[in-house]
Design an enzyme around this catalytic site. Sequence first.
Site: not given
Length: 151
Positions: A53, A125
């Site tokens: 992240c 995605c």
Amino acid sequence: MSQFDLTPPTAAQRDTLVAGLSPDERRVLLQHGTEAPFCGVFLDNKRDGVYCCRLCGLPLFRSGTKFDSGTGWPSFFAPYDEAHIRRVRDTSHGMIRVEVVCARCESHLGHVFPDGPPPTHERHCLNSVSLSFAGNHEALPDPLGRGETAA
């Protein structure tokens, strides 16, 4: 059960992390935006390692699960740990989709679709701008100072 601390950042930690984002990163991570296809820095990345992240550093996807979906965004068939992502029903833009967010900081990552390769048949995605990358034998990002430097 994850080996990583999934406790959300404190308000002060979040403010510090957000202050270091570019306008495009803010738009995607915090406002659920999307980067243009075929332009993300990780689309063609072939290095072995872990995608994390961009905001909190939590490991999200291993390079071994990345595949070329032809969509213009980095795609993965399985998360690093299912506990590291959260799936959210998304009804924006007149569609019903499943949004993927970081389970620790809730940053927007992208969407997951049921058209990926085996064994999961999922296509996560993702926006490159939502990710950071640590190559094999490199320390994982640890912007929260939790000592989580190895996968």
